[in-house]
Design an enzyme around this catalytic site. Structure first.
Site, mmCIF file in Angstrom:
data_model
loop_
_atom_site.group_PDB
_atom_site.id
_atom_site.type_symbol
_atom_site.label_atom_id
_atom_site.label_comp_id
_atom_site.label_asym_id
_atom_site.label_seq_id
_atom_site.Cartn_x
_atom_site.Cartn_y
_atom_site.Cartn_z
ATOM 1 N N ARG A 101 17.956 28.906 -56.826
ATOM 2 C CA ARG A 101 17.909 30.320 -56.388
ATOM 3 C C ARG A 101 16.812 31.012 -57.175
ATOM 4 O O ARG A 101 16.851 31.045 -58.404
ATOM 5 C CB ARG A 101 19.258 31.008 -56.635
ATOM 6 N N HIS A 128 17.573 32.788 -46.930
ATOM 7 C CA HIS A 128 18.854 32.352 -47.521
ATOM 8 C C HIS A 128 19.463 31.308 -46.565
ATOM 9 O O HIS A 128 20.491 31.536 -45.935
ATOM 10 C CB HIS A 128 19.776 33.554 -47.702
ATOM 11 N N GLN A 131 23.207 30.128 -46.674
ATOM 12 C CA GLN A 131 24.124 31.138 -46.141
ATOM 13 C C GLN A 131 24.156 31.064 -44.620
ATOM 14 O O GLN A 131 25.215 31.206 -43.993
ATOM 15 C CB GLN A 131 23.673 32.532 -46.588
ATOM 16 N N ASP A 224 23.783 43.314 -44.286
ATOM 17 C CA ASP A 224 23.679 42.830 -45.667
ATOM 18 C C ASP A 224 23.304 44.037 -46.520
ATOM 19 O O ASP A 224 22.933 45.091 -45.992
ATOM 20 C CB ASP A 224 22.612 41.721 -45.749
ATOM 21 N N CYS A 264 27.248 38.467 -45.770
ATOM 22 C CA CYS A 264 27.198 37.333 -46.704
ATOM 23 C C CYS A 264 27.871 37.645 -48.032
ATOM 24 O O CYS A 264 28.235 36.733 -48.755
ATOM 25 C CB CYS A 264 25.752 36.886 -46.910
ATOM 26 N N ARG A 292 30.651 28.519 -47.045
ATOM 27 C CA ARG A 292 29.540 28.109 -47.915
ATOM 28 C C ARG A 292 29.807 26.706 -48.447
ATOM 29 O O ARG A 292 28.925 25.859 -48.503
ATOM 30 C CB ARG A 292 29.372 29.089 -49.087
HETATM 31 N N1 NVA Z 1 19.985 39.972 -49.534
HETATM 32 C C1 NVA Z 1 20.826 39.779 -50.691
HETATM 33 C C2 NVA Z 1 21.711 38.576 -50.487
HETATM 34 C C3 NVA Z 1 22.685 38.338 -51.609
HETATM 35 C C4 NVA Z 1 23.489 37.091 -51.416
HETATM 36 C C5 NVA Z 1 19.985 39.628 -51.940
HETATM 37 O O1 NVA Z 1 18.957 38.950 -51.883
HETATM 38 O O2 NVA Z 1 20.358 40.194 -52.979
HETATM 39 N N1 CP Z 2 26.272 35.311 -50.428
HETATM 40 C C1 CP Z 2 25.822 34.875 -51.611
HETATM 41 O O1 CP Z 2 24.847 34.125 -51.706
HETATM 42 O O2 CP Z 2 26.579 35.283 -52.663
HETATM 43 P P1 CP Z 2 26.239 35.074 -54.209
HETATM 44 O O3 CP Z 2 25.064 35.954 -54.538
HETATM 45 O O4 CP Z 2 27.493 35.511 -54.941
HETATM 46 O O5 CP Z 2 25.922 33.637 -54.459
#
Ligand code: NVA
Ligand code: CP
Length: 307
Positions: A101, A128, A131, A224, A264, A292
């Site tokens: 990540r 993502h 997801q 989101d 998500c 997930r």
């Molecule tokens: N769009 C959000 C998704 C979190 C799982 C982010 O990147 O923070």
């Molecule tokens: N949806 C998602 O990726 O959640 P986290 O940021 O908690 O991993």
């Protein structure tokens, strides 16, 4: 050749179908597949915070007979003193796969170019895709099939989730509408790539400013956070700009009466979604969150078979 999963269109429509089928069967028989028996280790690296991704990969890797190694870049050499490709050359001598990540997509691409083990994008600024596998599995469970379904995403069109919906939705043959302020649109290159896929799958991709136009009769409604990780400094401006995109009961009523709602998570109730929607009867967020685990296990099995 080693396969990687850095963006949703790294897999073909047939491969996406195959991975989702595998996820369905592995969800029904959670302990049957153990390709990491040994145990082999999978490195799971985080430059950003996480609850679901961290837990679902850790549990999933253990379910597959393996051992997760959770690495925070705050106390590793990656991101400071060492490049993604050098890190990958070290890790591949010891681990079966690398899950990461991060911020920029280019770091993932460099990591993948430099290694012989599969690299998986566990969220970047742009996409993502893990997801999306979970979301598609959830939609399939509730709607029976994906091709031909209509879906509206409301909010930050330039976010990783919106862009992944464009690519993965097109791959699945869905009709995806993204409603967002013009200055928060998906990247033109992503929309171009998604439309090229949609032409072959029978899906379609539409980007518009009017949330009501996107929602008319759709089967699936998604939103989101308006403030993705890394965008915290823009919070005030974003909250002011995105107000009309909140998914509330009134907007949900424009969708099909049978529509389901996905997010998500983590969610900001009262911002991108009203509590009555996310905690209401059309919301399938807890299935989505559980999926997930099942989707990523299937992805790992599929990638390891090709490594
Ligand atoms: N769009 C959000 C998704 C979190 C799982 C982010 O990147 O923070
Ligand atoms: N949806 C998602 O990726 O959640 P986290 O940021 O908690 O991993």
């Amino acid at each position: 050749m080693t396969r990687h999963f850095l963006r949703d269109d790294d897999i073909t429509p047939a491969e996406q179908h195959e991975i989702l089928d595998l996820a369905v069967s592995m969800k029904a028989a959670r302990w049957d597949k153990r390709p990491l028996e040994g145990p082999e280790t999978v490195a799971v690296i985080f430059d950003k915070s996480s609850t679901r991704t961290r837990v679902s990969f850790a549990v999933g890797i253990a379910d597959l007979g393996g051992q997760p190694l959770i690495i925070s870049t705050a106390n590793s050499q990656l991101g400071g003193k060492e490049t993604p490709s050098d890190t990958a050359r070290v890790l591949e001598r010891m681990v079966a796969a690398i899950v990461w990540r991060t911020y920029g997509q280019e770091g993932l691409e460099e990591m993948a170019r430099g290694t012989t083990v599969p690299v998986v994008n566990a969220l970047s600024d742009d996409f993502h895709p893990c997801q999306l596998l979970a979301d598609l599995l959830t939609i399939r469970e509730h709607k029976g099939a994906l091709a031909g379904l209509s879906l509206a995403f409301l909010g930050d069109g330039g976010s990783n989730m919106a862009q992944s919906y464009a690519l993965a939705g097109a791959t699945a043959g869905m009709n995806v509408s993204i409603a967002c302020p013009a200055e928060f649109s998906p990247a033109p290159s992503v929309i171009g790539d998604a439309r090229a896929i949609a032409e072959k799958t029978g899906g379609s991709i539409h980007v518009m400013e009017d949330p009501a136009a996107a929602l008319q009769g759709v089967d699936v409604v998604v939103t989101d956070t308006w403030v993705s990780m890394g965008k915290e400094d823009e919070k005030a401006e974003r909250v002011a700009t995105f107000g009309r995109y909140q998914v509330d009961a009134e907007k949900m009523a424009l969708a099909s009466p049978e529509a389901i709602f996905l997010h998500c998570l983590p969610a900001d109730r009262g911002f991108e979604v009203a509590p009555e929607v996310i905690d209401g009867p059309q919301s399938v967020i807890w299935d989505e969150s559980e999926n997930r685990l099942h989707a990523q296990k299937a992805l790992l099995v599929w990638l390891l078979e090709r490594a």
